[in-house]
Design an enzyme around this catalytic site. Structure first.
Site, PDB file in Angstrom:
ATOM      1  CG  ASP A   1      44.365 -18.804  25.215  1.00  0.00           C
ATOM      2  OD1 ASP A   1      44.762 -17.666  24.852  1.00  0.00           O
ATOM      3  OD2 ASP A   1      44.049 -18.939  26.427  1.00  0.00           O
TER       4      ASP A   1
ATOM      5  CG  HIS B   1      36.182 -11.467  22.215  1.00  0.00           C
ATOM      6  ND1 HIS B   1      37.175 -10.393  22.392  1.00  0.00           N
ATOM      7  CD2 HIS B   1      35.324 -10.464  22.320  1.00  0.00           C
ATOM      8  CE1 HIS B   1      37.124  -9.014  22.879  1.00  0.00           C
ATOM      9  NE2 HIS B   1      35.655  -9.240  22.686  1.00  0.00           N
TER      10      HIS B   1
ATOM     11  CG  ASN C   1      43.044 -13.894  26.171  1.00  0.00           C
ATOM     12  OD1 ASN C   1      43.210 -12.760  25.409  1.00  0.00           O
ATOM     13  ND2 ASN C   1      43.873 -14.366  27.277  1.00  0.00           N
TER      14      ASN C   1
ATOM     15  CE1 TYR D   1      39.422 -15.930  12.721  1.00  0.00           C
ATOM     16  CE2 TYR D   1      39.920 -16.422  14.889  1.00  0.00           C
ATOM     17  CZ  TYR D   1      39.465 -15.599  13.841  1.00  0.00           C
ATOM     18  OH  TYR D   1      39.358 -14.265  14.372  1.00  0.00           O
TER      19      TYR D   1
HETATM   20  N1  APR Z   1      51.830  -9.801  30.777  1.00  0.00           N
HETATM   21  C1  APR Z   1      50.946  -8.742  30.911  1.00  0.00           C
HETATM   22  N2  APR Z   1      50.414  -8.061  30.173  1.00  0.00           N
HETATM   23  C2  APR Z   1      51.304  -7.959  28.862  1.00  0.00           C
HETATM   24  C3  APR Z   1      52.431  -8.759  28.535  1.00  0.00           C
HETATM   25  C4  APR Z   1      52.643  -9.724  29.533  1.00  0.00           C
HETATM   26  N3  APR Z   1      53.838 -10.331  29.441  1.00  0.00           N
HETATM   27  N4  APR Z   1      52.685  -8.475  27.230  1.00  0.00           N
HETATM   28  C5  APR Z   1      51.879  -7.602  26.641  1.00  0.00           C
HETATM   29  N5  APR Z   1      50.922  -7.375  27.502  1.00  0.00           N
HETATM   30  C6  APR Z   1      49.714  -6.256  27.647  1.00  0.00           C
HETATM   31  C7  APR Z   1      50.023  -5.093  26.695  1.00  0.00           C
HETATM   32  O1  APR Z   1      50.895  -4.099  27.235  1.00  0.00           O
HETATM   33  C8  APR Z   1      48.635  -4.686  26.219  1.00  0.00           C
HETATM   34  O2  APR Z   1      48.052  -3.606  27.375  1.00  0.00           O
HETATM   35  O3  APR Z   1      48.683  -7.057  26.902  1.00  0.00           O
HETATM   36  C9  APR Z   1      47.919  -6.074  26.398  1.00  0.00           C
HETATM   37  C10 APR Z   1      47.562  -6.629  24.894  1.00  0.00           C
HETATM   38  O4  APR Z   1      46.526  -5.779  24.413  1.00  0.00           O
HETATM   39  P1  APR Z   1      45.883  -6.267  22.990  1.00  0.00           P
HETATM   40  O5  APR Z   1      47.289  -6.921  22.061  1.00  0.00           O
HETATM   41  O6  APR Z   1      45.361  -5.021  22.401  1.00  0.00           O
HETATM   42  O7  APR Z   1      44.825  -7.624  23.341  1.00  0.00           O
HETATM   43  P2  APR Z   1      43.662  -7.593  23.819  1.00  0.00           P
HETATM   44  O8  APR Z   1      43.441  -6.132  24.658  1.00  0.00           O
HETATM   45  O9  APR Z   1      43.323  -8.546  24.386  1.00  0.00           O
HETATM   46  O10 APR Z   1      42.807  -7.300  22.737  1.00  0.00           O
HETATM   47  C11 APR Z   1      41.236  -7.240  22.762  1.00  0.00           C
HETATM   48  O11 APR Z   1      41.090  -7.160  20.286  1.00  0.00           O
HETATM   49  O12 APR Z   1      41.678  -7.868  18.334  1.00  0.00           O
HETATM   50  C12 APR Z   1      40.672  -8.030  19.264  1.00  0.00           C
HETATM   51  O13 APR Z   1      39.393 -10.068  19.940  1.00  0.00           O
HETATM   52  C13 APR Z   1      40.739  -9.613  19.900  1.00  0.00           C
HETATM   53  O14 APR Z   1      40.304 -10.208  22.197  1.00  0.00           O
HETATM   54  C14 APR Z   1      41.060  -9.308  21.343  1.00  0.00           C
HETATM   55  C15 APR Z   1      40.778  -7.807  21.441  1.00  0.00           C
END
Ligand code: APR
Length: 236
Positions: A89, A104, A87, A53
């Site tokens: 951030d 989170h 997120n 982190y």
């Molecule tokens: N604009 C919009 N969406 C996007 C972009 C972009 N430029 N690039 C990628 N994505 C989408 C992907 O298609 C995907 O559906 O963002 C999503 C990212 O998914 P994850 O990586 O799984 O992230 P997230 O859903 O926030 O994960 C949820 O998992 O690991 C834990 O705590 C962590 O908060 C996180 C949680």
């Protein structure tokens, strides 16, 4: 003003240069979730988790909100906007959004290892104090830890987030693969009368019965398109 509720995930910050978790090259391809994002991993090796982190926190001053963050903040002129983000951030706040719920946790905060959700234990880190070190203590004398909700821990803000989702007039989902519960379950609370817009360049697994309109674009381009659509219905 109509209540606009926005659920965001890592894709919201992708265009700011912060990698997502599950896209190719994402964080979970570089680190084992069980080592750096679970309460068991922290107990097993706190140094590894604290360093993970610290590395992510150090990246924050080098990135800035993308156009999508800015357009979300601008919607506060015409809507009562609440952002529910997965997120950690601070880009929504830096773009000017004033109501942000972090399901989170937050990278820029630290807390007690003994009682992480006790408000009296939560401190805000800053540019002069970006790293947590082994031996740093919270107010209660326990090891200072990241103010992050790890897998295996409760999500204290989920009830409030569900309540707010149930009151939405319009719901927007941006940049989340809807893989992680309970966050992904929030769409079930959206009232049928409220339209849902999804902004994501890919399809995402949608388990809710609620229909949605998919703007198959990135966060910034998608928000340009959505802003035009929402302006037309802001006051009708
Ligand atoms: N604009 C919009 N969406 C996007 C972009 C972009 N430029 N690039 C990628 N994505 C989408 C992907 O298609 C995907 O559906 O963002 C999503 C990212 O998914 P994850 O990586 O799984 O992230 P997230 O859903 O926030 O994960 C949820 O998992 O690991 C834990 O705590 C962590 O908060 C996180 C949680």
């Amino acid at each position: 003003m109509k209540k606009l509720v926005v659920l965001t995930g890592a894709g919201m910050s992708a265009e700011s240069g912060i990698s997502t978790f599950r896209d190719s090259g994402g964080l979970w391809e570089q680190h084992r979730v069980e080592d750096v994002a679970t309460i068991e991993g922290y107990i097993r090796n706190p140094q590894l988790v604290i360093d993970f982190y610290n590395e992510r926190r150090r990246q924050l001053p080098t990135v800035k909100p993308c156009r999508g963050h800015e357009l979300l903040a601008a919607l506060e002129q015409d809507f009562d906007v609440t952002i529910i983000t997965q997120n950690v951030d601070d880009l929504h706040e830096r773009a000017g959004s004033t109501k942000v719920i972090h399901l989170h946790g937050e990278l820029m905060k630290a807390t007690s290892s003994r009682n992480p959700n006790d408000p009296s234990q939560i401190i805000t880190l800053d540019a002069d104090h970006m790293d947590i070190k082994m031996g740093d203590q919270a107010a209660d004398g326990s090891q200072l830890r990241p103010f992050i909700v790890w897998f295996g821990e409760a999500v204290p803000e989920i009830e409030r987030a569900a309540e707010i989702s149930s009151e939405a007039d319009i719901y927007v989902v941006i940049g989340t693969s809807l893989n992680v519960y309970p966050a992904a379950g929030l769409v079930q609370f959206v009232p049928d009368r409220a339209p849902i817009y999804l902004i994501d360049p890919k399809d995402v697994p949608w388990t809710a019965g609620h229909r949605y309109r998919h703007i198959k674009k990135g966060a910034s381009e998608g928000m340009e398109e959505l802003t035009k659509m929402l302006k037309l219905i802001a006051y009708d």
